[in-house]
Structure formats: structure tokens, C-alpha cells
Scaffold this motif. Structure first.
Motif, PDB file in Angstrom:
ATOM      1  N   VAL A   1       0.832  -1.202   0.000  1.00 52.88           N
ATOM      2  CA  VAL A   1       0.000   0.000   0.000  1.00 52.88           C
ATOM      3  C   VAL A   1       0.867   1.251   0.000  1.00 52.88           C
ATOM      4  CG1 VAL A   1      -0.194   0.006   2.545  1.00 52.88           C
ATOM      5  CG2 VAL A   1      -1.914   1.177   1.153  1.00 52.88           C
ATOM      6  N   ALA A   2       1.987   1.217   0.717  1.00 49.35           N
ATOM      7  CA  ALA A   2       2.893   2.365   0.749  1.00 49.35           C
ATOM      8  C   ALA A   2       3.576   2.556  -0.600  1.00 49.35           C
ATOM      9  CB  ALA A   2       3.940   2.177   1.852  1.00 49.35           C
TER      10      ALA A   2
ATOM     11  N   THR B   1       2.735   6.580  -6.991  1.00 45.40           N
ATOM     12  CA  THR B   1       1.711   7.298  -7.763  1.00 45.40           C
ATOM     13  C   THR B   1       1.407   8.669  -7.183  1.00 45.40           C
ATOM     14  OG1 THR B   1      -0.067   6.227  -6.507  1.00 45.40           O
ATOM     15  CG2 THR B   1       0.645   5.161  -8.547  1.00 45.40           C
ATOM     16  N   ARG B   2       1.934   8.946  -5.991  1.00 47.11           N
ATOM     17  CA  ARG B   2       1.789  10.255  -5.332  1.00 47.11           C
ATOM     18  C   ARG B   2       0.318  10.631  -5.140  1.00 47.11           C
ATOM     19  NH1 ARG B   2       6.961  13.998  -7.001  1.00 47.11           N
ATOM     20  NH2 ARG B   2       8.500  12.326  -6.785  1.00 47.11           N
ATOM     21  N   VAL B   3      -0.408   9.718  -4.500  1.00 48.76           N
ATOM     22  CA  VAL B   3      -1.829   9.950  -4.252  1.00 48.76           C
ATOM     23  C   VAL B   3      -2.096   9.870  -2.750  1.00 48.76           C
ATOM     24  CG1 VAL B   3      -2.427   8.961  -6.499  1.00 48.76           C
ATOM     25  CG2 VAL B   3      -2.493   7.518  -4.448  1.00 48.76           C
ATOM     26  N   PRO B   4      -3.170  10.495  -2.281  1.00 49.98           N
ATOM     27  CA  PRO B   4      -3.523  10.396  -0.856  1.00 49.98           C
ATOM     28  C   PRO B   4      -4.092   9.026  -0.517  1.00 49.98           C
ATOM     29  CG  PRO B   4      -5.203  11.619  -2.048  1.00 49.98           C
ATOM     30  CD  PRO B   4      -4.088  11.384  -3.027  1.00 49.98           C
TER      31      PRO B   4
ATOM     32  N   SER C   1       3.379  13.178   1.071  1.00 53.90           N
ATOM     33  CA  SER C   1       4.201  13.868   0.077  1.00 53.90           C
ATOM     34  C   SER C   1       5.636  14.086   0.550  1.00 53.90           C
ATOM     35  CB  SER C   1       3.564  15.219  -0.289  1.00 53.90           C
ATOM     36  OG  SER C   1       3.348  16.010   0.860  1.00 53.90           O
ATOM     37  N   GLU C   2       5.854  14.115   1.845  1.00 53.14           N
ATOM     38  CA  GLU C   2       7.213  14.307   2.367  1.00 53.14           C
ATOM     39  C   GLU C   2       8.134  13.140   2.005  1.00 53.14           C
ATOM     40  OE1 GLU C   2       7.559  13.706   6.758  1.00 53.14           O
ATOM     41  OE2 GLU C   2       5.372  13.417   6.641  1.00 53.14           O
TER      42      GLU C   2
END
Length: 253
Positions: A135-136, A142-145, A181-182
Motif C-alpha cells: 500500500v505504501a 503514484t503520489r496519491v492520498p 508527500s514528504e
């Protein structure tokens, strides 16, 4: 098209009428754009109840075994999962699992909602188990929430091994989206993947109220399957010991 027909006309209305599911935090699911819906996993029916509470279609990564059954039952199960927007997830690890995650990433790159169970399998005892880092990887690459989702009471509706569900109310809680995002520039770092996964599991545990166990659910299931007969059936073991000693085994002996 078939997905919407099943959700809005056939399966959805019947399920809502019978089980009267309640929902909290639905506004946490974005109206558009990609997001991962990371859920705890208590029951086979989780993949039915949760998408019904989301206005948009949800594509799930489901275990590959649901797609490879034989006979009429296997064919019907595979057909149901395909018609309800579910993709086979190979959990054997290595390149097979990577290919499955790639399919999930494509859903996200196309702007869709992807449902995933970080524990990798259903909980054997209603407790929450350690999340797998897939999941991570998806979230960072994909840089999604990530929207944490807690299923409530589905283990009582359809426990493992129960073919038909019991009629009782269930709940779905959507938590606030988690922003990682970090860590986007360290998507391949295994330690970062573990940090992100653990944060997701902590939020799921907070929302669901489940007891957390820091081992993989699959490991516990394997241990239960291999449990010695003396633990599984102490009465039977006692009779066998008496038989080896030459004692009687009839009633009252």
C-alpha cells in the motif's frame, strides 16, 4: 456499465435494505482524482459494503484465488469479482506481486479509486494485524492520498467459513486523507515504506477500535492451520494417550 447496474439497481438497494449500513466521514473520499482507500479486512463482504458507501466506482485488489476457482462455483465467483471492478492480486511475493501492484497503479494513474487491504488477508480473529508495504509503494510511486477506511461489524455478518451472511447492521468509517508527500522522493526506500504503512495501520486501528497485533495475519493463519492436534482437540489427544497405554476407551472407562 454492468458495475453501475449491479450497484444502483440490483445488489446495492437490496443490501442497503437488509443490512441498513451506516457511514461516517464519506466526504473524505475525493469527488474526483485518484486516491487509495485502505481498509481493515474482517470479512469477505467488506468488498461489497464499502463500495456501496462511495459515490464513485471503486476498483479493488482481491486475492487471486477468487479468480481461479474450478467448477460452476469457481466460475460464478470469478465472474462476480470481475463484474464488481476487482483485480486479481498475487500475494506470493516477488515479481508476481509487483505485477499486481502495477495493475493497481494504472488504476490510480487513470484517476480512479483503488481499494486495498493492507493486511493482505482477512483477520482470523477480528484483531488488526501488521500491514504489508504494498500500500505504501502504491501511494508513494503514484503520489496519491490514502483514505483510511474502517469496516465495523462485518465479521459478525459473515465470519470466515460462513457461506451466507447473517442479517445485522454494519458500519463504514472514512478517515481524513493521509498525505505522504514528504516521502515521495524516497518511494523505493524500504524503511520509508514501512513507516508509511505503519502510519496507515495506526489510523485504521484508531478508527476501528480493534486490538493491534504486530505480526502478519497470514503468519497467524498458517500457525493456526498447523496447530498440533493436542491443542486443537485435547479430548481426542487424551483418548489416544490412553489407547497407547492399553487402557479402555469406552464410555465410563
Amino acid at each position: 456499465m454492468i458495475y453501475w447496474v449491479l450497484k444502483r439497481i440490483f445488489i446495492g438497494p437490496i443490501v442497503k435494505l437488509l443490512f441498513r449500513p451506516w457511514v461516517k466521514g464519506r466526504a473524505s473520499v475525493p469527488d474526483e482524482g485518484p486516491a487509495i482507500l485502505a481498509s481493515n479486512h474482517l470479512s469477505f463482504s467488506d468488498s461489497i459494503f464499502m463500495p456501496l458507501m462511495v459515490r464513485r466506482p471503486v476498483v479493488f485488489l482481491a486475492k487471486q484465488e477468487y479468480f481461479t476457482g474450478t467448477g460452476l462455483k469457481g466460475w460464478l465467483t470469478a465472474a462476480f469479482f470481475r463484474l464488481t471492478n476487482q483485480l486479481p492480486m498475487d500475494r506470493s511475493g516477488g515479481t508476481a506481486s509487483t505485477a499486481s501492484l502495477t495493475a493497481g497503479a494504472e488504476v490510480l494513474r487513470q484517476g480512479g479509486l483503488l481499494g486495498i487491504y493492507p493486511e493482505g488477508t482477512r483477520s482470523p480473529d477480528a484483531r488488526m494485524y501488521r500491514g504489508k508495504v504494498g500500500v505504501a509503494r502504491l501511494a508513494l510511486e503514484t503520489r496519491v492520498p490514502v483514505v483510511p477506511v474502517a469496516m465495523i461489524g462485518t465479521d459478525k455478518v459473515q465470519p470466515i467459513g460462513q457461506r451466507f451472511p447473517s442479517i445485522r447492521r454494519v458500519g463504514v468509517i472514512f478517515g481524513q486523507p493521509l498525505d505522504f508527500s514528504e516521502y515521495y522522493d524516497r518511494a523505493d526506500d524500504r524503511d520509508v515504506q514501512r513507516i508509511v504503512t505503519d502510519r496507515i495501520m495506526q489510523e485504521l486501528q484508531r478508527l476501528s477500535g480493534q486490538e493491534y497485533v504486530d505480526v502478519y495475519a497470514a503468519t497467524v493463519k498458517a500457525q493456526l492451520a498447523a496447530k498440533p492436534e493436542t491443542e486443537a482437540a485435547p479430548g481426542d489427544a487424551k483418548r489416544k494417550r490412553r489407547k497407547r497405554r492399553g487402557e479402555g476407551t469406552t464410555a465410563g472407562a
